[in-house]
Design a protein around this motif. Structure first.
Motif, PDB file in Angstrom:
ATOM      1  N   GLU A  57       0.836  -1.207   0.000  1.00  0.00           N
ATOM      2  CA  GLU A  57       0.000   0.000   0.000  1.00  0.00           C
ATOM      3  C   GLU A  57       0.871   1.258   0.000  1.00  0.00           C
ATOM      4  O   GLU A  57       0.573   2.230  -0.674  1.00  0.00           O
ATOM      5  N   ARG A  58       1.948   1.205   0.750  1.00  0.00           N
ATOM      6  CA  ARG A  58       2.865   2.353   0.795  1.00  0.00           C
ATOM      7  C   ARG A  58       3.543   2.562  -0.552  1.00  0.00           C
ATOM      8  O   ARG A  58       3.766   3.699  -0.976  1.00  0.00           O
ATOM      9  N   LEU A  59       3.888   1.474  -1.238  1.00  0.00           N
ATOM     10  CA  LEU A  59       4.479   1.586  -2.575  1.00  0.00           C
ATOM     11  C   LEU A  59       3.503   2.260  -3.529  1.00  0.00           C
ATOM     12  O   LEU A  59       3.904   3.081  -4.359  1.00  0.00           O
ATOM     13  N   GLU A  60       2.228   1.919  -3.425  1.00  0.00           N
ATOM     14  CA  GLU A  60       1.223   2.558  -4.272  1.00  0.00           C
ATOM     15  C   GLU A  60       1.180   4.067  -4.022  1.00  0.00           C
ATOM     16  O   GLU A  60       1.069   4.853  -4.960  1.00  0.00           O
ATOM     17  N   ILE A  61       1.306   4.470  -2.767  1.00  0.00           N
ATOM     18  CA  ILE A  61       1.335   5.902  -2.431  1.00  0.00           C
ATOM     19  C   ILE A  61       2.588   6.557  -3.022  1.00  0.00           C
ATOM     20  O   ILE A  61       2.513   7.626  -3.625  1.00  0.00           O
ATOM     21  N   GLU A  62       3.736   5.899  -2.872  1.00  0.00           N
ATOM     22  CA  GLU A  62       4.986   6.433  -3.425  1.00  0.00           C
ATOM     23  C   GLU A  62       4.904   6.532  -4.953  1.00  0.00           C
ATOM     24  O   GLU A  62       5.395   7.495  -5.537  1.00  0.00           O
ATOM     25  N   ALA A  63       4.277   5.536  -5.579  1.00  0.00           N
ATOM     26  CA  ALA A  63       4.147   5.550  -7.043  1.00  0.00           C
ATOM     27  C   ALA A  63       3.308   6.732  -7.507  1.00  0.00           C
ATOM     28  O   ALA A  63       3.595   7.341  -8.544  1.00  0.00           O
ATOM     29  N   ARG A  64       2.284   7.080  -6.745  1.00  0.00           N
ATOM     30  CA  ARG A  64       1.464   8.237  -7.108  1.00  0.00           C
ATOM     31  C   ARG A  64       2.246   9.541  -6.961  1.00  0.00           C
ATOM     32  O   ARG A  64       2.002  10.501  -7.683  1.00  0.00           O
ATOM     33  N   ARG A  65       3.198   9.572  -6.032  1.00  0.00           N
ATOM     34  CA  ARG A  65       4.039  10.758  -5.858  1.00  0.00           C
ATOM     35  C   ARG A  65       5.032  10.920  -7.004  1.00  0.00           C
ATOM     36  O   ARG A  65       5.435  12.024  -7.332  1.00  0.00           O
ATOM     37  N   GLU A  66       5.467   9.787  -7.550  1.00  0.00           N
ATOM     38  CA  GLU A  66       6.405   9.808  -8.668  1.00  0.00           C
ATOM     39  C   GLU A  66       5.676  10.283  -9.919  1.00  0.00           C
ATOM     40  O   GLU A  66       4.458  10.321  -9.982  1.00  0.00           O
ATOM     41  N   ASP A  67       6.448  10.576 -10.923  1.00  0.00           N
ATOM     42  CA  ASP A  67       5.897  10.841 -12.240  1.00  0.00           C
ATOM     43  C   ASP A  67       5.188   9.564 -12.688  1.00  0.00           C
ATOM     44  O   ASP A  67       5.802   8.502 -12.749  1.00  0.00           O
TER      45      ASP A  67
END
Length: 129
Positions: A57-67
């Motif tokens: 779930e945290r990776l999904e949040i980080e992915a949304r922060r990325e381009d």
């Protein structure tokens, strides 16, 4: 920078401190000096991680922060999520199945993705024993 090395038996993920540009330049120079063919082209790479892996779930949040053009996390099925990355494919030819895929993201996202991949490898090795 993340480096995914694809072989006929699977792939390995490494996190390198070197910049993408420096790594590719070194690889091209080495190939030229050795007389090897080299192909460097924009591409995508995907791999699966267990959906129940702590931190997905945290990776999904980080992915949304990325381009959003660089990384995406998608539900594959009940058991797995697919990680898709946009970067560069380096191989002997554009038709080659074996080679190296490199991508640059924020240090935070790279580190987190690498740690999740390591956890998945530990879980997989425990299950196979």
């Amino acid at each position: 920078m993340l480096k995914l090395t694809y072989t006929e038996n699977g792939f390995n993920l490494e996190r390198l401190a070197q910049s993408l540009e420096d790594w590719v330049t070194t690889r091209v120079i080495l190939s030229l000096r050795a007389g090897w063919h080299i192909c460097v082209e924009p591409s995508t790479a995907s791999f699966l991680l267990p959906a129940d892996l702590p931190g997905i779930e945290r990776l999904e949040i980080e992915a949304r922060r990325e381009d959003s053009e660089i990384i995406s996390v998608s539900a594959c099925d009940v058991d797995y999520v697919e990680i898709s990355l946009r970067g560069s494919w380096v191989s002997a030819s554009s038709e080659c199945d074996e080679g190296v895929f490199v991508v640059t993201m924020s240090d935070r996202t790279e580190f987190f993705l690498f740690k999740l991949w390591q956890q998945a490898q530990i879980v997989a090795s425990c299950v196979s024993e």
